[in-house]
Design an enzyme around this catalytic site. Sequence first.
Site, PDB file in Angstrom:
ATOM      1  N   CYS A 126      46.884  62.220   8.908  1.00 23.23           N
ATOM      2  CA  CYS A 126      46.480  63.604   8.647  1.00 23.23           C
ATOM      3  C   CYS A 126      45.369  64.057   9.602  1.00 23.23           C
ATOM      4  O   CYS A 126      45.625  64.273  10.776  1.00 23.23           O
ATOM      5  CB  CYS A 126      46.080  63.771   7.185  1.00 23.23           C
ATOM      6  N   SER A 162      26.380  40.240 -18.211  1.00 28.98           N
ATOM      7  CA  SER A 162      26.470  41.361 -19.150  1.00 28.98           C
ATOM      8  C   SER A 162      27.580  41.176 -20.176  1.00 28.98           C
ATOM      9  O   SER A 162      27.629  41.895 -21.165  1.00 28.98           O
ATOM     10  CB  SER A 162      26.738  42.658 -18.379  1.00 28.98           C
ATOM     11  N   GLY A 163      28.479  40.243 -19.929  1.00 32.15           N
ATOM     12  CA  GLY A 163      29.643  40.101 -20.801  1.00 32.15           C
ATOM     13  C   GLY A 163      30.835  40.873 -20.303  1.00 32.15           C
ATOM     14  O   GLY A 163      31.938  40.735 -20.820  1.00 32.15           O
ATOM     15  N   GLY A 164      30.625  41.695 -19.272  1.00 36.28           N
ATOM     16  CA  GLY A 164      31.727  42.459 -18.703  1.00 36.28           C
ATOM     17  C   GLY A 164      32.553  41.627 -17.747  1.00 36.28           C
ATOM     18  O   GLY A 164      32.231  40.476 -17.430  1.00 36.28           O
ATOM     19  N   VAL A 165      33.640  42.227 -17.259  1.00 30.37           N
ATOM     20  CA  VAL A 165      34.574  41.520 -16.393  1.00 30.37           C
ATOM     21  C   VAL A 165      33.900  41.068 -15.104  1.00 30.37           C
ATOM     22  O   VAL A 165      34.024  39.910 -14.685  1.00 30.37           O
ATOM     23  CB  VAL A 165      35.788  42.418 -16.059  1.00 30.37           C
ATOM     24  N   ASP A 166      33.165  41.961 -14.451  1.00 32.37           N
ATOM     25  CA  ASP A 166      32.611  41.671 -13.129  1.00 32.37           C
ATOM     26  C   ASP A 166      31.616  40.510 -13.165  1.00 32.37           C
ATOM     27  O   ASP A 166      31.735  39.548 -12.397  1.00 32.37           O
ATOM     28  CB  ASP A 166      31.934  42.921 -12.550  1.00 32.37           C
ATOM     29  N   SER A 167      30.642  40.591 -14.059  1.00 32.69           N
ATOM     30  CA  SER A 167      29.635  39.526 -14.100  1.00 32.69           C
ATOM     31  C   SER A 167      30.235  38.219 -14.599  1.00 32.69           C
ATOM     32  O   SER A 167      29.810  37.133 -14.184  1.00 32.69           O
ATOM     33  CB  SER A 167      28.433  39.934 -14.965  1.00 32.69           C
ATOM     34  N   SER A 168      31.252  38.308 -15.467  1.00 33.44           N
ATOM     35  CA  SER A 168      31.903  37.098 -15.967  1.00 33.44           C
ATOM     36  C   SER A 168      32.630  36.361 -14.853  1.00 33.44           C
ATOM     37  O   SER A 168      32.515  35.141 -14.711  1.00 33.44           O
ATOM     38  CB  SER A 168      32.901  37.450 -17.081  1.00 33.44           C
ATOM     39  N   HIS A 184      50.748  61.840   4.023  1.00 35.06           N
ATOM     40  CA  HIS A 184      49.954  60.791   3.386  1.00 35.06           C
ATOM     41  C   HIS A 184      50.859  59.697   2.818  1.00 35.06           C
ATOM     42  O   HIS A 184      51.473  59.882   1.763  1.00 35.06           O
ATOM     43  CB  HIS A 184      49.092  61.378   2.267  1.00 35.06           C
ATOM     44  N   GLU A 225      49.936  56.938   1.497  1.00 31.69           N
ATOM     45  CA  GLU A 225      49.265  56.191   0.433  1.00 31.69           C
ATOM     46  C   GLU A 225      49.529  56.750  -0.956  1.00 31.69           C
ATOM     47  O   GLU A 225      49.305  56.064  -1.958  1.00 31.69           O
ATOM     48  CB  GLU A 225      47.745  56.142   0.691  1.00 31.69           C
TER      49      GLU A 225
END
Length: 509
Positions: A79, A221-227, A167, A169
């Site tokens: 584009c 934190s118990g979240g996905v990322d930190s786990s 585009h 994508e």
Amino acid sequence: MLEKIIIIDYGSQFTQLIARRVRELNVYCEIHPFNNIPEITADVKGVIFSGSPYSVLQEDAPQIDLARFHQKQPVLAVCYGAQYLAQHSGGRVQRSSTREYGRANLNYIQADNKLLKNINIGSQVWMSHGDTITDIPAEFEVIASTDSVRVAAFHVKDTSTYAIQFHPEVTHSIDGKQLLENFLVDICGCSQDWTADAFVETTIAELKEKLGNDKVVLGLSGGVDSSVAAILLHKAIGANLHCIFVDNGLLRKDEYESVLEQYKHLGLNIKGVDAKDRFLSQLAGVKDPELKRKAIGRVFIEVFDDAAHEVQDVKWLAQGTIYPDVIESVSVKGPSATIKSHHNVGGLPDFMKLKVVEPLNTLFKDEVRRVGKSLGLEDFILGRHPFPGPGLAIRILGDVTAEKVAILQDADKIYIDNLKEAGLYDQVWQAGAIFLPVQSVGVMGDERTYENVICLRAVESVDGMTADWCHLPYPVLAKISNEIINKVKGINRVVYDISSKPPATIEWE
């Protein structure tokens, strides 16, 4: 050596989607602003120029040095990128008589062109531009056209430079994935070996080499990322990882106790710190969202630093920063145009004297989940909805008090419990309740009330960069509303947010 594709971002809303599509084809890629392009090293297999909200005809349009790339790496210009390449090579770009936006069909495709392999005449593509390439230099050749756009795609002869005005994508471009795969595999020669298992193996080896016998602290934190970050680090350095879980008083109801319980069986060194009063006292009277974020970040660092000092000889701070955190904190226009400050991005104060390690900062959220699955994490952890670092403070609009937090925790628990009971929790990417700074008239029994409003938010997304609101069943929303109003003192009205991102964000602050 990890091979990669560089995506040069001119500010398009679709840039992150290009990256998602490249990653889906098991090719690693990085997004870099047009005004901060890194050195193009030997591991770069190709370069993609994104679209842009700008016109190449504007005086302040984004500019780059094409000589850095032309005939040095394969290039795919999309584009704005295509128009910029044409104009700065001696071609001509003009304003379209009508804005070319929406579905179109290719009525000409150059036979045997590498970029268009396995794409047939009539293939639907998605246009989104107000300018059109009307003339191309002699060394360029048109390789695809639509009824209204003669130069829908072109190739610079005898090079690996290609450009398209549509585009690939977006899902509306039916063969967009095929086109991208043609570019990545047939033109760039990518091996498509970037998988979750490969990431785990490579990252653990890199962490072992980088960290050695050093001690690392991680705010869990118990979240996905930190786990997922914790398990990666644990596999690399074992007991040298020390996890700290801070209760800032802004968590979901009973979350502090449940997270500590969940992690007992994972073998992590984890310590809980109750700092509710310290956070709430610093938030007293603070209404501005950015000031709230900064206050929480400052107090967290202070509390975390106190806890980290109880571990002797710590040298590293680990964070669960993921790629959207990085992207949203760095704009193509520079720091002044960032969407928001992020709790995981921006460095540490000098007094902490810790180096930072971020094992997930190249991954999108769905990729983090795949890596977690590869590591053997259980579904109840990987399936948790994202939760903002500043917690309920940015779901309470205006000043934060202990009373408001308690009200929101109760309303939020009713909301989430009902989604789980209805079998809808796993169909929603993120859900949460928001405490609004307005009061409305209501009637409860024979009494007239003037109480608070709760807004429910639920979105569908892949990585948080874009999101659409969830069409939750009316009976479920009715049941949630009824329970909140009847059981949570101080609430007499519940509303539902039907905004998408963009233009709205997922969180309200």
